[in-house]
Motif scaffolding. Sequence first.
Motif, mmCIF file in Angstrom:
data_model
loop_
_atom_site.group_PDB
_atom_site.id
_atom_site.type_symbol
_atom_site.label_atom_id
_atom_site.label_comp_id
_atom_site.label_asym_id
_atom_site.label_seq_id
_atom_site.Cartn_x
_atom_site.Cartn_y
_atom_site.Cartn_z
ATOM 1 N N TYR A 81 3.581 -1.640 -2.952
ATOM 2 C CA TYR A 81 2.190 -2.074 -2.812
ATOM 3 C C TYR A 81 1.979 -2.797 -1.487
ATOM 4 C CZ TYR A 81 1.798 -0.944 -7.717
ATOM 5 O OH TYR A 81 1.793 -0.271 -8.906
ATOM 6 N N GLN A 82 0.865 -2.483 -0.843
ATOM 7 C CA GLN A 82 0.501 -3.151 0.397
ATOM 8 C C GLN A 82 -0.827 -3.869 0.193
ATOM 9 O OE1 GLN A 82 -0.070 -0.574 3.751
ATOM 10 N NE2 GLN A 82 0.128 -2.253 5.195
ATOM 11 N N LEU A 83 -0.851 -5.150 0.497
ATOM 12 C CA LEU A 83 -2.046 -5.980 0.346
ATOM 13 C C LEU A 83 -2.988 -5.770 1.530
ATOM 14 C CD1 LEU A 83 -3.469 -8.368 -1.153
ATOM 15 C CD2 LEU A 83 -2.116 -9.891 0.310
ATOM 16 N N HIS A 84 -4.289 -5.752 1.255
ATOM 17 C CA HIS A 84 -5.288 -5.686 2.332
ATOM 18 C C HIS A 84 -6.561 -6.389 1.877
ATOM 19 C CE1 HIS A 84 -7.682 -2.544 0.292
ATOM 20 N NE2 HIS A 84 -6.517 -2.096 -0.119
ATOM 21 N N ARG A 85 -7.344 -6.844 2.834
ATOM 22 C CA ARG A 85 -8.651 -7.432 2.525
ATOM 23 C C ARG A 85 -9.594 -6.296 2.165
ATOM 24 N NH1 ARG A 85 -10.127 -12.515 1.103
ATOM 25 N NH2 ARG A 85 -9.077 -14.012 2.385
ATOM 26 N N ALA A 86 -10.323 -6.459 1.093
ATOM 27 C CA ALA A 86 -11.254 -5.432 0.631
ATOM 28 C C ALA A 86 -12.701 -5.884 0.824
ATOM 29 C CB ALA A 86 -10.992 -5.108 -0.836
ATOM 30 N N GLY A 87 -12.900 -6.948 1.563
ATOM 31 C CA GLY A 87 -14.227 -7.497 1.793
ATOM 32 C C GLY A 87 -14.158 -9.009 1.729
ATOM 33 N N LYS A 88 -15.276 -9.635 1.972
ATOM 34 C CA LYS A 88 -15.316 -11.093 1.894
ATOM 35 C C LYS A 88 -14.980 -11.535 0.472
ATOM 36 C CE LYS A 88 -18.139 -15.090 2.782
ATOM 37 N NZ LYS A 88 -19.472 -15.621 2.942
ATOM 38 N N ASN A 89 -14.043 -12.446 0.347
ATOM 39 C CA ASN A 89 -13.636 -12.997 -0.957
ATOM 40 C C ASN A 89 -12.952 -11.986 -1.872
ATOM 41 O OD1 ASN A 89 -14.830 -15.504 -0.303
ATOM 42 N ND2 ASN A 89 -16.807 -14.745 -1.000
ATOM 43 N N ARG A 90 -12.480 -10.870 -1.327
ATOM 44 C CA ARG A 90 -11.848 -9.854 -2.181
ATOM 45 C C ARG A 90 -10.580 -9.311 -1.530
ATOM 46 N NH1 ARG A 90 -16.202 -5.595 -2.894
ATOM 47 N NH2 ARG A 90 -14.317 -4.461 -2.484
ATOM 48 N N TRP A 91 -9.626 -8.961 -2.392
ATOM 49 C CA TRP A 91 -8.370 -8.358 -1.964
ATOM 50 C C TRP A 91 -8.222 -6.988 -2.595
ATOM 51 C CZ3 TRP A 91 -5.553 -10.620 1.701
ATOM 52 C CH2 TRP A 91 -5.676 -11.992 1.893
ATOM 53 N N GLY A 92 -7.341 -6.189 -2.042
ATOM 54 C CA GLY A 92 -6.998 -4.907 -2.626
ATOM 55 C C GLY A 92 -5.533 -4.608 -2.372
ATOM 56 N N PHE A 93 -4.980 -3.737 -3.167
ATOM 57 C CA PHE A 93 -3.611 -3.260 -2.976
ATOM 58 C C PHE A 93 -3.644 -1.751 -2.853
ATOM 59 C CE2 PHE A 93 -2.662 -7.324 -4.989
ATOM 60 C CZ PHE A 93 -1.589 -7.761 -4.223
ATOM 61 N N THR A 94 -2.893 -1.235 -1.901
ATOM 62 C CA THR A 94 -2.701 0.201 -1.757
ATOM 63 C C THR A 94 -1.330 0.524 -2.306
ATOM 64 O OG1 THR A 94 -4.068 0.235 0.221
ATOM 65 C CG2 THR A 94 -2.599 2.121 -0.117
ATOM 66 N N TYR A 95 -1.280 1.523 -3.190
ATOM 67 C CA TYR A 95 -0.007 1.954 -3.773
ATOM 68 C C TYR A 95 0.694 2.862 -2.775
ATOM 69 C CZ TYR A 95 3.394 4.036 -6.913
ATOM 70 O OH TYR A 95 4.562 4.461 -7.482
ATOM 71 N N LEU A 96 1.925 2.509 -2.397
ATOM 72 C CA LEU A 96 2.704 3.277 -1.426
ATOM 73 C C LEU A 96 3.904 3.970 -2.048
ATOM 74 C CD1 LEU A 96 2.885 0.519 1.336
ATOM 75 C CD2 LEU A 96 1.254 2.408 1.194
ATOM 76 N N GLY A 97 4.157 3.702 -3.310
ATOM 77 C CA GLY A 97 5.353 4.206 -3.975
ATOM 78 C C GLY A 97 5.305 5.691 -4.259
ATOM 79 N N PRO A 98 6.372 6.195 -4.848
ATOM 80 C CA PRO A 98 6.432 7.631 -5.158
ATOM 81 C C PRO A 98 5.402 8.009 -6.216
ATOM 82 C CG PRO A 98 8.279 6.476 -6.153
ATOM 83 C CD PRO A 98 7.547 5.474 -5.300
ATOM 84 N N ARG A 99 4.882 9.192 -6.100
ATOM 85 C CA ARG A 99 3.939 9.709 -7.088
ATOM 86 C C ARG A 99 4.717 10.197 -8.297
ATOM 87 N NH1 ARG A 99 -0.157 7.169 -5.823
ATOM 88 N NH2 ARG A 99 -0.961 7.551 -3.774
ATOM 89 N N PRO A 100 4.184 9.985 -9.480
ATOM 90 C CA PRO A 100 4.876 10.474 -10.681
ATOM 91 C C PRO A 100 4.982 12.002 -10.650
ATOM 92 C CG PRO A 100 2.967 9.123 -11.263
ATOM 93 C CD PRO A 100 2.966 9.294 -9.771
ATOM 94 N N SER A 101 6.121 12.513 -11.053
ATOM 95 C CA SER A 101 6.272 13.964 -11.098
ATOM 96 C C SER A 101 5.723 14.461 -12.423
ATOM 97 C CB SER A 101 7.740 14.359 -10.956
ATOM 98 O OG SER A 101 8.493 13.832 -12.030
ATOM 99 N N THR A 102 5.213 15.678 -12.405
ATOM 100 C CA THR A 102 4.703 16.273 -13.636
ATOM 101 C C THR A 102 5.465 17.552 -13.893
ATOM 102 O OG1 THR A 102 3.011 17.500 -12.461
ATOM 103 C CG2 THR A 102 2.382 15.339 -13.296
ATOM 104 N N ARG A 103 5.721 17.798 -15.134
ATOM 105 C CA ARG A 103 6.445 19.017 -15.513
ATOM 106 C C ARG A 103 5.469 20.101 -15.949
ATOM 107 N NH1 ARG A 103 12.074 17.977 -18.110
ATOM 108 N NH2 ARG A 103 12.656 19.224 -16.350
ATOM 109 N N ALA A 104 4.215 19.756 -16.115
ATOM 110 C CA ALA A 104 3.217 20.721 -16.574
ATOM 111 C C ALA A 104 3.082 21.835 -15.530
ATOM 112 C CB ALA A 104 1.884 20.049 -16.801
ATOM 113 N N GLY A 105 3.075 23.027 -15.987
ATOM 114 C CA GLY A 105 2.849 24.157 -15.102
ATOM 115 C C GLY A 105 4.109 24.672 -14.396
ATOM 116 N N ARG A 106 5.237 24.014 -14.602
ATOM 117 C CA ARG A 106 6.473 24.483 -13.971
ATOM 118 C C ARG A 106 7.144 25.519 -14.854
ATOM 119 N NH1 ARG A 106 9.526 19.087 -11.782
ATOM 120 N NH2 ARG A 106 7.914 18.457 -10.347
ATOM 121 N N ALA A 107 7.559 26.587 -14.244
ATOM 122 C CA ALA A 107 8.284 27.628 -14.981
ATOM 123 C C ALA A 107 9.768 27.314 -14.965
ATOM 124 C CB ALA A 107 8.042 28.986 -14.339
#
Length: 108
Positions: A81-107
């Motif tokens: 997670y990376q912290l950033h200002r999202a506006g006056k008086n507000r914070w936000g986090f950007t998710y930088l980690g790995p995306r969950p893998s999905t098995r749906a649709g795999r042969a």
Amino acid sequence: MDADGCVLDVGRTARRATRRQRRTILTRYTRCMVDHCPMPAHLCQIDHITNWSDGGTTDLDNLGPTCQFHNRDRYRNPAHYQLHRAGKNRWGFTYLGPRPSTRAGRAR
């Protein structure tokens, strides 16, 4: 202080956000403060930007809503997670980690 003269920044005297702090935070945020999370803020937990265990204070500038999943995951995987200002008086986090893998649709 709020309009009624109640203290909104409590420093390290309390770990949990007060009712008045929560009400103020919910006027600043509409959803979880992790980017693209759809969880409405009123269903989120109030979390410290700088973790309480790392010396963070229970002050309005250090609090924001996170859904239960992101609250726990941010503590377990802080490098994702990376912290950033999202506006006056507000914070936000950007998710930088790995995306969950999905098995749906795999042969096989």
